[in-house]
Design a protein around this motif. Structure first.
Motif, mmCIF file in Angstrom:
data_model
loop_
_atom_site.group_PDB
_atom_site.id
_atom_site.type_symbol
_atom_site.label_atom_id
_atom_site.label_comp_id
_atom_site.label_asym_id
_atom_site.label_seq_id
_atom_site.Cartn_x
_atom_site.Cartn_y
_atom_site.Cartn_z
ATOM 1 N N GLN A 150 0.846 -1.189 0.000
ATOM 2 C CA GLN A 150 0.000 0.000 0.000
ATOM 3 C C GLN A 150 0.878 1.233 0.000
ATOM 4 O O GLN A 150 1.919 1.253 0.646
ATOM 5 N N THR A 181 0.773 5.187 1.102
ATOM 6 C CA THR A 181 -0.027 6.125 1.884
ATOM 7 C C THR A 181 -0.147 7.453 1.151
ATOM 8 O O THR A 181 0.550 7.687 0.165
ATOM 9 N N GLU A 202 -9.354 -5.225 7.434
ATOM 10 C CA GLU A 202 -9.011 -3.931 6.852
ATOM 11 C C GLU A 202 -8.587 -2.946 7.950
ATOM 12 O O GLU A 202 -7.618 -2.209 7.797
ATOM 13 N N GLU A 203 -9.322 -2.973 9.052
ATOM 14 C CA GLU A 203 -8.972 -2.074 10.147
ATOM 15 C C GLU A 203 -7.614 -2.432 10.735
ATOM 16 O O GLU A 203 -6.804 -1.549 11.044
ATOM 17 N N HIS A 261 -5.169 -3.778 9.137
ATOM 18 C CA HIS A 261 -4.149 -3.309 8.206
ATOM 19 C C HIS A 261 -3.954 -1.802 8.313
ATOM 20 O O HIS A 261 -2.834 -1.302 8.186
ATOM 21 N N SER A 262 -5.051 -1.084 8.550
ATOM 22 C CA SER A 262 -4.928 0.358 8.759
ATOM 23 C C SER A 262 -4.040 0.644 9.958
ATOM 24 O O SER A 262 -3.172 1.518 9.913
ATOM 25 N N ARG A 263 -4.281 -0.107 11.032
ATOM 26 C CA ARG A 263 -3.472 0.122 12.229
ATOM 27 C C ARG A 263 -2.011 -0.170 11.960
ATOM 28 O O ARG A 263 -1.125 0.574 12.384
ATOM 29 N N ARG A 293 -0.501 -0.028 9.089
ATOM 30 C CA ARG A 293 0.018 1.044 8.241
ATOM 31 C C ARG A 293 0.334 2.276 9.083
ATOM 32 O O ARG A 293 1.400 2.861 8.965
ATOM 33 N N GLU A 294 -0.597 2.618 9.965
ATOM 34 C CA GLU A 294 -0.390 3.797 10.803
ATOM 35 C C GLU A 294 0.833 3.638 11.698
ATOM 36 O O GLU A 294 1.636 4.566 11.833
ATOM 37 N N ARG A 351 -1.305 8.944 14.943
ATOM 38 C CA ARG A 351 -1.910 7.666 15.309
ATOM 39 C C ARG A 351 -3.013 7.874 16.338
ATOM 40 O O ARG A 351 -4.091 7.284 16.258
ATOM 41 N N HIS A 367 -6.016 9.262 14.632
ATOM 42 C CA HIS A 367 -6.735 8.220 13.910
ATOM 43 C C HIS A 367 -7.598 7.366 14.830
ATOM 44 O O HIS A 367 -8.754 7.083 14.522
ATOM 45 N N ARG A 405 -11.604 7.119 14.689
ATOM 46 C CA ARG A 405 -12.220 5.815 14.435
ATOM 47 C C ARG A 405 -13.253 5.504 15.521
ATOM 48 O O ARG A 405 -14.348 5.035 15.217
#
Lengths: 231, 231
Positions: free
Chosen positions: A62, A64, B135-136, B138-140, B142-143, B152, B155, B159
DNA sequence: CGCATTATTGAAGGAGTTCAACCTTGGTGG
DNA sequence: CCACCAAGGTTGAACTCCTTCAATAATGCG
């Protein structure tokens, strides 16, 4: 391209599926090769298909908003990927790139719900697959929350060795090309730090590095390190 | 305890399920209350049941080998949790604790596969639920890989406000008790840093803090910050 | 009201990043 | 065949964000 039923049958995902169901599933599939560096799909593209990796190795990345890249997961043979529809998304949230010559199977996205609804065993398998992924994701979050860089790198390498380890004279080799940058993007650090850590490990005889190459020489030692042993 | 069918019917997880299937599903369920601070299950316990949160709020936490705790997820009303069997595990990998008075529904674990196989719609729903979680997660990741602590924290709070935000005179309040320590365990930082960040935000009028309380005063401002705006 | 829990704040220290310079490797084509 | 060169890797030095420790303050429950 014709699909090899025997090879597919042996995958965990399909082992509990009946022959009839498997045939009807594979009838809608097409298979094709992906060369090193080529992408199967790109982040943001409309999710027209979902996929299964038959052979080779992919990385799913991914980018960003501010241009930083990171590796969501490595796809190993036998695993489903690109099932954006299961996430209720119209587009792919990431890019899938072959890091070595690979072969993928693909199905039209709109068949996903249909297959899952009609075939309970597939549903259970798919859920188990996603469950494994979820557990791994949670492990990564835990590691990034609580562990220092060195331990995180150890964990990533050990995890890769489980799914892509190949025994050689000098130790267990990660059986696909992987750079310092790749490891950095998997552990949330920089290629510089990865390089320093690997150099230190090499001096202690834990691993042997090389260009896009990692060989684990002392598996127990590395495990100990990943569990937080102070040196 | 008797289960309220109307309330359950309105949940996304069951909206596409037929009345007959829903009934047979609910016939095996039992519901009970959980008081603040009580646990539904503990990390390492045998996974005898899987659950659905009807009302209230839970946090799911893991303790690492060296005693550090972190929050895997917050469970909001209508969500499944504790489905260890879907992960092919005999035990619960984490502890589920009520952070306010809650009501949960439970089913015996061994019914999981059966229900999923027999009921395609449930399977699709379950996969979508897990997909969202994945998905969530993966978001974490990534963050945590690419963002600084302040972003962070932004975010995480944004959320939470989506799923547990309640409009008040002064702004949007996170509608359950949440401490600095909790936020630290969700963002991979320390309670000290969280405190400093929140204090700075309060001075800029972005949020209003308090004991186990957060009110978002300037949602657009906080969004901007979470996307990396320099101040 | 008392006290445990939660939150704030200062100061010191450290793990990891960043930048820059340089080195190695192996595939390509002359 | 081997010289070239781009991609990958190493290493030093300065800096910084965040942690850690410690001490103090606020909050609200019993």
């Amino acid at each position: 391209m014709k699909v090899d039923r025997i090879a597919v049958r042996s995958l965990p995902l399909f082992e509990r599926m009946s022959d009839v169901d498997l045939d009807s599933f594979l009838d809608h599939a097409s298979s094709w090769p992906v060369l090193t560096g080529e992408t199967v799909f790109k982040q943001g593209e409309l999710a027209t298909s979902f996929y299964l990796l038959l052979s080779g190795r992919l990385k799913v990345t991914q980018v960003t908003g501010d241009g930083q890249q990171f590796i969501v997961r490595v796809v190993h043979p036998g695993e489903l990927f690109g099932f954006a529809k299961a996430l209720q998304r119209p587009d792919y949230p990431a890019t899938a790139t072959a890091v070595m010559e690979s072969v993928v199977l693909s199905w039209p996205s709109n068949l996903w719900s249909q297959f899952v609804e009609q075939n309970g065993r597939l549903a259970v398998s798919a859920i188990e697959t996603m469950g494994k992924q979820l557990e791994e994701a949670h492990s990564r979050i835990r590691e990034m929350s609580t562990e220092e860089v060195e331990r995180r790198i150890a964990h990533v390498i050990l995890r890769l060795s489980l799914r892509a380890g190949r025994k050689e004279e000098s130790g267990i080799r990660i059986n696909f090309p992987i750079s310092r940058q790749d490891i950095a993007e998997m552990t949330g650090t920089t290629l510089y730090t990865v390089s320093r850590v690997l150099t230190a490990w090499e001096a202690r005889g834990l691993v042997k590095g090389g260009r896009q190459k990692i060989v684990i020489c002392d598996l127990p030692g590395l495990s100990l390190l990943s569990e937080g042993a102070r040196d």
